[in-house]
Motif scaffolding. Structure first.
Motif, short mmCIF file in Angstrom:
data_model
loop_
_atom_site.label_atom_id
_atom_site.label_comp_id
_atom_site.label_asym_id
_atom_site.label_seq_id
_atom_site.Cartn_x
_atom_site.Cartn_y
_atom_site.Cartn_z
N VAL A 129 12.81 51.55 -3.97
CA VAL A 129 13.04 53.11 -3.80
C VAL A 129 12.58 53.76 -2.20
N GLY A 130 11.94 53.26 -1.68
CA GLY A 130 11.88 53.83 -0.14
C GLY A 130 12.85 53.45 0.69
N ARG A 131 13.58 53.02 0.83
CA ARG A 131 14.77 52.58 1.65
C ARG A 131 15.40 53.86 2.21
N GLU A 132 15.87 54.61 1.35
CA GLU A 132 16.44 56.30 2.17
C GLU A 132 15.01 57.09 3.02
N GLN A 133 14.18 56.77 3.17
CA GLN A 133 12.98 57.80 3.75
C GLN A 133 12.62 56.44 4.31
N ALA A 134 12.84 55.19 4.64
CA ALA A 134 12.29 53.91 5.70
C ALA A 134 13.39 54.28 6.81
N GLU A 135 14.61 54.44 6.56
CA GLU A 135 14.90 53.42 7.64
C GLU A 135 15.28 54.43 9.13
N PRO A 136 15.23 55.81 8.74
CA PRO A 136 15.66 56.51 10.01
C PRO A 136 13.83 56.07 10.86
N MET A 137 13.12 56.01 10.46
CA MET A 137 11.88 55.57 10.56
C MET A 137 11.55 54.09 10.87
N LEU A 138 12.02 53.28 10.61
CA LEU A 138 12.20 51.58 11.05
C LEU A 138 13.74 51.24 12.37
N PRO A 139 13.76 51.65 12.98
CA PRO A 139 15.42 51.72 13.57
C PRO A 139 14.44 49.80 14.30
N GLY A 140 16.60 49.43 13.87
CA GLY A 140 15.60 47.45 14.39
C GLY A 140 15.63 47.11 13.00
N VAL A 141 15.23 47.31 11.84
CA VAL A 141 15.09 46.74 10.56
C VAL A 141 16.09 46.54 9.73
N THR A 142 16.08 45.02 9.26
CA THR A 142 17.81 45.07 8.73
C THR A 142 17.33 44.94 6.98
N PHE A 143 18.18 45.65 6.14
CA PHE A 143 17.33 46.45 4.87
C PHE A 143 18.06 45.72 3.55
N ALA A 144 17.58 44.43 2.91
CA ALA A 144 18.29 44.03 2.22
C ALA A 144 17.94 44.57 0.40
N GLU A 145 18.73 44.03 -0.27
CA GLU A 145 18.91 44.29 -2.05
C GLU A 145 18.07 43.98 -2.08
N ASP A 146 17.10 43.30 -2.22
CA ASP A 146 16.29 41.84 -3.41
C ASP A 146 15.31 41.64 -2.36
N ALA A 147 14.15 41.15 -3.66
CA ALA A 147 13.26 40.31 -2.17
C ALA A 147 14.00 39.15 -2.43
N TYR A 148 14.87 38.29 -3.41
CA TYR A 148 15.19 36.53 -2.45
C TYR A 148 15.75 36.74 -1.49
N THR A 149 17.22 38.37 -1.01
CA THR A 149 17.40 37.76 -0.06
C THR A 149 16.75 38.27 0.87
N VAL A 150 15.86 38.72 1.20
CA VAL A 150 14.57 39.36 2.06
C VAL A 150 14.51 38.26 2.33
N ALA A 151 13.60 36.83 1.36
CA ALA A 151 13.07 35.61 1.92
C ALA A 151 14.03 34.73 2.26
N THR A 152 15.28 35.01 1.81
CA THR A 152 16.54 33.79 2.18
C THR A 152 16.65 33.75 4.00
N GLY A 153 16.11 32.10 4.82
CA GLY A 153 16.11 32.49 6.74
C GLY A 153 14.38 33.04 6.88
N ALA A 154 13.80 33.14 5.74
CA ALA A 154 12.41 34.02 6.14
C ALA A 154 11.55 32.70 7.14
N ASP A 155 10.87 32.87 7.49
CA ASP A 155 9.71 31.89 8.55
C ASP A 155 8.67 32.68 7.65
N ALA A 156 8.18 33.40 7.78
CA ALA A 156 6.89 34.10 6.75
C ALA A 156 6.97 35.17 5.65
N LEU A 157 6.62 35.97 4.57
CA LEU A 157 6.99 36.38 3.73
C LEU A 157 6.32 37.41 3.57
#
Length: 438
Positions: free
Chosen positions: A355-383
């Protein structure tokens, strides 16, 4: 009772809605037209479980109203609650009381009969005295009283905390204020909620002392977690072992990346400033603040360690951004310091929060926001698991391992058992659980 709540932030909106649910006639006032327009349309300015339904129910039956007109809001009110922000001032940590004092001045000019003016906002000792002076100098009706009624609401469980409180603290200097607030809280007497009447300054200090003590427990167990890692002990078992002592208790003994949120960071700083002003040393609270600040910044080092000491060119997935589950609050969230350090080291960061994306986006420039945990993990070196949302507690770890480029899980909340993670083909790094697993 007729109640006016000034401020529709976290404390004001939850308190106003709960008072209305008790049967009181409540009007919430806010200077921001967009917030009032949204509330009138049924849109909540904050995310809190159960709040939207509570607000809509009581607004629908006429017990809960919203306006930008302060004079309209306090007309015929028996109690006027001040629930505006008191953020820490930049540079010195003092609580910024400008919103509180501005509200007091407006109240004085709008009151048509005596009422009890109640500080619900967290304010330093002596604030009630200054509010009393402001009311007197600006023509408040004779007999108007000032009381302190600090809130003890946990984000994510605020409605339950309001309706089934551990205690209700009322700081008042006269019987009029005590009588009015006793009637305001009378519906809770059926729950046998203890109500503690104190002097106003004592009530103001109770809030700060409570938050500083809880923050101390958090920093204490985090330092014990570091020692556990050094000696090969398990902080989870240490926490349970000491928490079973009823003199200590189990709450706030969960090791992690440090405390954040709207209360502990600013309230510990404000308490230190009050102590310094009075010439009283508070070395324990000062150390708590230092330990917590250092801990949040050091979490990125754990990620760097599992990646062989190098962040440049690495992709790091972050699960959870808010400072705790069941809220969209990003204030002083540990994720902020973690992600900034990762980015400074050259890492690409992908993140997801329920639920925190709307509040977080302005505070975290350069971060890519995903829609779920598995998308976040895709291609990641560390989770990295930062916030222990329920939906992160039973992830398909084999699926996670299959989509990652690397195989490192850094569990900053000790949600998972190391053995389960290892069986899924991942390495495990928790908090206070000995050396790197896998």
């Amino acid at each position: 009772m007729r109640i006016c709540m000034i401020g529709t932030g976290y404390v004001g909106l939850v308190s106003g809605a709960c008072f209305a649910d008790f049967g009181h006639d409540v009007t919430c006032v806010d200077k921001v037209p967009e917030k009032i327009e949204g509330l009138l349309a049924g849109r909540m300015p904050i995310w809190e479980p159960g709040l939207e339904a509570l607000v809509k129910h009581n607004a629908g039956n006429g017990r809960l109203k919203f306006t930008t007109d302060l004079a309209e809001g306090i007309r015929d009110a028996d109690a006027v609650f001040i629930a505006v922000g008191t953020p820490a001032r930049r540079g010195d940590g003092h609580a910024d009381l400008s919103f509180v004092y501005a509200a007091a001045k407006e109240i004085a000019g709008a009151l048509t009969r005596k009422a009890v003016i109640v500080t619900k906002s967290t304010v330093p000792v002596g604030t009630g005295d200054e509010i009393t002076r402001i009311l007197h100098e600006n023509g408040a009706p004779e007999g108007t009283s000032v009381a302190s009624n600090p809130e003890f609401l946990r984000e994510g469980a605020a409605i339950r905390d309001f309706k089934i409180p551990d205690r209700i603290v009322v700081g008042a200097e006269d019987e009029f204020a005590r009588d009015v607030l006793r009637e305001v809280y009378r519906p809770l007497f059926l729950n046998k909620a203890p109500i503690l009447f104190t002097g106003r300054r004592t009530a103001e200090l109770i809030k700060y002392a409570a938050n500083a003590f809880l923050a101390t427990k958090i920093s204490f167990i985090n330092e014990i977690a570091d020692l556990c890692e050094a000696v090969g002990a398990d902080v989870q078992e240490v926490s349970r072992g000491i928490g079973l002592d009823n003199r200590i208790g189990p709450k706030f003994l969960h090791a992690g990346p440090g405390y954040g949120g709207s209360c502990f960071p600013k309230d510990t700083l404000a308490l230190l400033q009050t102590a310094e002003k009075e010439g009283v040393g508070m070395r324990i609270v000062g150390s708590v603040v230092e330990v917590n600040d250092a801990r949040k910044a050091a979490m990125a080092d754990r990620v760097r360690d599992v990646l062989g000491g190098e962040l440049q060119g690495k992709k790091v997935g972050v699960l959870g951004l808010t400072f705790k589950p069941n809220t969209d609050d990003m204030r002083d969230a540990p994720s902020l310091a973690l992600i900034r350090r990762l980015q400074e080291g050259g890492a690409e960061v992908v993140a997801f929060d329920p639920v925190g994306r709307e509040q977080a986006e302005p505070m975290l420039p350069g971060v890519t926001f995903a829609e779920d945990a598995y998308t976040v993990a895709t291609g990641a070196d560390a989770l990295v698991l930062v916030t222990e949302w329920d939906e992160f507690r039973a992830l398909d770890l084999r699926r996670i391992a299959a989509v990652m480029r690397g195989n490192h899980l850094v569990d900053l909340r000790n949600v998972y058992e190391p053995s389960d993670v290892l069986r899924a083909g991942l390495t495990y790094r928790g908090i206070g659980r000995g050396e790197l697993q896998g």
